[in-house]
Structures are given as structure tokens and as C-alpha cells.
Design a protein around this motif. Structure first.
Motif, mmCIF file in Angstrom:
data_model
loop_
_atom_site.group_PDB
_atom_site.id
_atom_site.type_symbol
_atom_site.label_atom_id
_atom_site.label_comp_id
_atom_site.label_asym_id
_atom_site.label_seq_id
_atom_site.Cartn_x
_atom_site.Cartn_y
_atom_site.Cartn_z
ATOM 1 N N PRO A 90 10.897 69.806 6.420
ATOM 2 C CA PRO A 90 9.968 70.221 5.100
ATOM 3 C C PRO A 90 10.507 71.612 4.732
ATOM 4 N N ALA A 91 10.469 72.694 5.944
ATOM 5 C CA ALA A 91 10.890 73.951 5.220
ATOM 6 C C ALA A 91 12.240 74.225 5.062
ATOM 7 N N LEU A 92 13.049 73.181 5.452
ATOM 8 C CA LEU A 92 14.767 73.457 5.228
ATOM 9 C C LEU A 92 14.856 73.087 3.704
ATOM 10 N N GLU A 93 14.235 72.114 3.149
ATOM 11 C CA GLU A 93 14.563 71.225 1.787
ATOM 12 C C GLU A 93 14.841 72.522 0.719
ATOM 13 N N PRO A 94 14.114 73.457 0.550
ATOM 14 C CA PRO A 94 14.596 74.395 -0.761
ATOM 15 C C PRO A 94 15.805 74.865 -0.531
ATOM 16 N N TRP A 95 16.431 75.006 0.639
ATOM 17 C CA TRP A 95 18.104 75.492 0.575
ATOM 18 C C TRP A 95 18.858 74.304 0.343
ATOM 19 N N LEU A 96 18.556 72.997 0.302
ATOM 20 C CA LEU A 96 19.315 72.066 0.376
ATOM 21 C C LEU A 96 19.701 71.431 -0.843
ATOM 22 N N THR A 97 20.970 70.966 -1.188
ATOM 23 C CA THR A 97 21.375 70.176 -2.457
ATOM 24 C C THR A 97 21.300 68.607 -2.435
ATOM 25 N N GLY A 98 21.426 68.347 -1.048
ATOM 26 C CA GLY A 98 21.117 66.917 -0.957
ATOM 27 C C GLY A 98 21.210 66.467 0.618
ATOM 28 N N PRO A 99 21.226 65.244 0.846
ATOM 29 C CA PRO A 99 21.225 64.717 2.514
ATOM 30 C C PRO A 99 22.080 65.500 3.485
ATOM 31 N N THR A 100 21.635 65.579 4.658
ATOM 32 C CA THR A 100 22.392 66.367 5.664
ATOM 33 C C THR A 100 23.436 65.278 6.224
ATOM 34 N N GLN A 101 24.692 65.770 6.205
ATOM 35 C CA GLN A 101 25.686 64.911 7.161
ATOM 36 C C GLN A 101 25.464 65.033 8.636
ATOM 37 N N SER A 102 25.060 63.792 9.424
ATOM 38 C CA SER A 102 25.057 64.135 10.780
ATOM 39 C C SER A 102 25.960 63.226 11.326
ATOM 40 N N MET A 103 26.791 63.746 12.251
ATOM 41 C CA MET A 103 27.649 63.152 13.160
ATOM 42 C C MET A 103 27.308 62.994 14.697
ATOM 43 N N ARG A 104 27.639 61.730 15.373
ATOM 44 C CA ARG A 104 27.349 61.719 16.780
ATOM 45 C C ARG A 104 28.612 61.348 17.237
ATOM 46 N N LEU A 105 29.298 62.503 18.032
ATOM 47 C CA LEU A 105 30.454 62.539 18.300
ATOM 48 C C LEU A 105 30.672 62.670 19.974
ATOM 49 N N VAL A 106 31.769 62.038 20.669
ATOM 50 C CA VAL A 106 31.812 62.017 21.855
ATOM 51 C C VAL A 106 33.387 62.572 22.330
ATOM 52 N N ALA A 107 33.309 63.337 23.271
ATOM 53 C CA ALA A 107 34.876 64.177 23.318
ATOM 54 C C ALA A 107 35.602 62.996 24.014
ATOM 55 N N THR A 108 36.996 63.245 23.671
ATOM 56 C CA THR A 108 38.233 62.645 24.092
ATOM 57 C C THR A 108 38.365 63.288 25.572
ATOM 58 N N ASP A 109 39.235 62.724 26.302
ATOM 59 C CA ASP A 109 39.518 63.174 27.725
ATOM 60 C C ASP A 109 39.831 64.558 27.731
ATOM 61 N N ARG A 110 40.703 65.117 26.789
ATOM 62 C CA ARG A 110 41.245 66.462 26.735
ATOM 63 C C ARG A 110 40.542 67.574 25.873
ATOM 64 N N SER A 111 39.315 67.211 25.506
ATOM 65 C CA SER A 111 38.836 68.310 24.908
ATOM 66 C C SER A 111 37.989 69.414 25.581
ATOM 67 N N LEU A 112 38.400 70.545 24.992
ATOM 68 C CA LEU A 112 37.723 71.630 25.844
ATOM 69 C C LEU A 112 36.116 71.711 25.588
ATOM 70 N N ILE A 113 35.781 71.263 24.178
ATOM 71 C CA ILE A 113 34.214 70.827 24.344
ATOM 72 C C ILE A 113 33.805 69.504 24.667
ATOM 73 N N HIS A 114 33.060 69.683 25.655
ATOM 74 C CA HIS A 114 32.529 68.191 26.160
ATOM 75 C C HIS A 114 31.218 68.435 26.858
ATOM 76 N N ASP A 115 30.809 67.250 27.317
ATOM 77 C CA ASP A 115 29.558 67.398 28.015
ATOM 78 C C ASP A 115 29.648 68.107 29.473
#
Length: 262
Positions: free
Chosen positions: A237-262
Motif C-alpha cells: 500500500p505504501a509503495l503504490e504511489p511510486w508505481l506505474t503498474g504491476p510489479t514483475q516478480s520472477m522465481r529463479l533457480v541458479a544453473t550449476d555454474r552460477s556465481l549467485i546461488h543458494d
């Protein structure tokens, strides 16, 4: 470069004993690259990317920060590429895309893709807000993994460049809500407004975004946070005034050679 598949395949190869040195690039400029692939081609691209495109890019001064499967879009491959500066971006991209590795493999890579132009050029939202890359090491080959973590990437579309008030809200309530929900908050970014200095690779221009990266230990942890309603009650609710539309949300899982991973 892009990929395909709904669930990450389980790796069966043994872990590699040696890892190369950690990358030593302060990523002040980051590309968030989302590729739409031909059906069934995501794992084809990931195999090629992880085998052939990682070290050659880093050899010319760029950081391949992370490569990911999108759990909700089986034909989407997402990756992050970092640069010390806009000048080093132009130099590194020129060296790689004019070099022998890309010439050798570009036809195979491009054959997997429908669209590779969905690219946001970003910078850390404030000093120290970027994803810390120091000390991370990448396996030299596939590794055996347990249940993967989920990287939640949220792209907030803004009316105007992120204001000081929005960034204070981001550092406070937005970050705190994620932490209370069990996430590790990795970084916050805003649009890098410098002109695209490598026009052979398009980027989305004329947009203002705030992008957050948060790691959850497992898909179930993310689902628990989503069902809790914490974000909807205390942040949205507090974020809405700054936004132009829906937020894009992605659920990503790293590949075997990703530096960023769990």
C-alpha cells in the motif's frame, strides 16, 4: 544466450575439486538480461552458456554474476552481467562479441532464441546496495546440488527516477519485510541512465525501475512468505504511489555454474 525447462534438472555428476579464483570486479553497472527461447531449448542454451561463454567473458573484464532458470516460464533464461563502469562495458562487450568464442558459437546460441532484447541496464541503488561478488567462486563443472534456493527478483516500474524517499523506504520497510519473511536480501538496483554504449545489444530505455534481489532457502520458503501476506499488508500500500503498474516478480533457480546461488 538463453534456455528452456520448467524444473531444474538434478545434477548427477560429482562435484569438481578445484574452483577458479574469485572474480575481482566491483559491479557498478549491471545488465539484467531476460531471454525468451524456442520451446524446449533452455537446457540446450544453458549447457552451451555454462561450458563456453563464462570464462571468455570474464577474461575480457566482465563478470558473469549469475545464470538462472525461471520456475514460472519454461522458455525464459535470465542472467546477470556486471561491469566496473560504462567504459569497461563497451570495451568488454566489443572484445567478446568481436572475438573467436562468440564467432564459433553464436549460430548455435542464436538458434535457441526468440528474443534477447529484454535487457535492463542498472546500477546499485545507493553505495553498498549492489550484490556482493567478492569471494564467490564458480565450480569448474557441474556439481551435485540439494534442493535449490529461489532467487526472487522484483522489478518495480516507477513514474520517475527513484527518489530519496523511495530509497529510504526500500532500505527500511521493504528490506525488513523480506528479512522477516526469511529471505537473504542480496541487493537493490535502479536504472542506469547513461546511453547504451554498445548499441549492437539493445537495452530498454526511457524506463525507470527499482529492482530487488532476495534469496529464499527453498521454493517452500518463498511460498510461505508469499502466503503470509506480510508484503501485501506492510509494503504494497505504501509503495503504490511510486508505481506505474504491476510489479514483475520472477522465481529463479541458479544453473550449476552460477556465481549467485543458494
Amino acid at each position: 544466450m538463453q534456455a528452456s525447462s520448467t524444473q531444474p534438472p538434478s545434477a548427477t555428476q560429482p562435484a569438481q575439486a578445484e574452483t577458479p579464483p574469485a572474480i575481482d570486479i566491483d559491479c557498478n553497472v549491471v545488465e539484467l538480461r531476460q531471454y525468451t527461447l524456442r520451446p524446449g531449448q533452455r537446457d540446450v542454451l544453458i549447457e552451451l552458456f555454462d561450458r563456453a561463454f563464462v570464462e571468455p567473458q570474464e577474461a575480457v573484464g566482465m563478470a558473469v554474476m549469475g545464470q538462472f532458470r525461471d520456475l514460472d516460464a519454461p522458455d525464459r533464461f535470465v542472467w546477470l552481467r556486471g561491469f566496473a563502469s560504462m567504459d569497461s562495458r563497451a570495451q568488454g562487450l566489443t572484445a567478446f562479441y568481436d572475438g573467436p568464442v562468440w564467432r564459433r558459437h553464436r549460430d548455435a546460441a542464436n538458434a535457441t532464441m526468440i528474443d534477447s532484447d529484454n535487457v535492463l541496464l542498472l546500477r546499485p541503488a545507493w553505495p553498498g546496495a549492489g550484490i556482493p561478488m567478492g569471494g564467490r567462486k564458480r565450480p569448474t563443472g557441474p556439481v551435485r546440488t540439494s534442493l535449490p534456493g529461489v532467487l526472487d527478483v522484483s522489478v518495480f516500474h516507477l513514474h520517475e527516477p527513484a527518489s530519496a524517499a523511495l530509497l529510504r523506504f526500500c532500505q527500511g520497510p521493504m528490506t525488513q519485510a523480506l528479512l522477516r519473511g526469511g529471505a537473504e536480501v542480496l541487493g537493490w538496483y535502479v536504472t542506469e541512465n547513461a546511453p547504451n554504449n554498445f548499441p549492437r545489444l539493445p537495452v530498454r530505455q526511457g524506463e525507470h525501475v527499482l529492482v530487488g534481489f532476495a534469496m529464499f532457502a527453498a521454493p517452500a520458503a518463498f511460498e510461505t512468505f508469499a502466503r503470509s501476506g506480510l508484503w501485501a499488508r506492510e509494503v504494497q500500500p505504501a509503495l503504490e504511489p511510486w508505481l506505474t503498474g504491476p510489479t514483475q516478480s520472477m522465481r529463479l533457480v541458479a544453473t550449476d555454474r552460477s556465481l549467485i546461488h543458494d
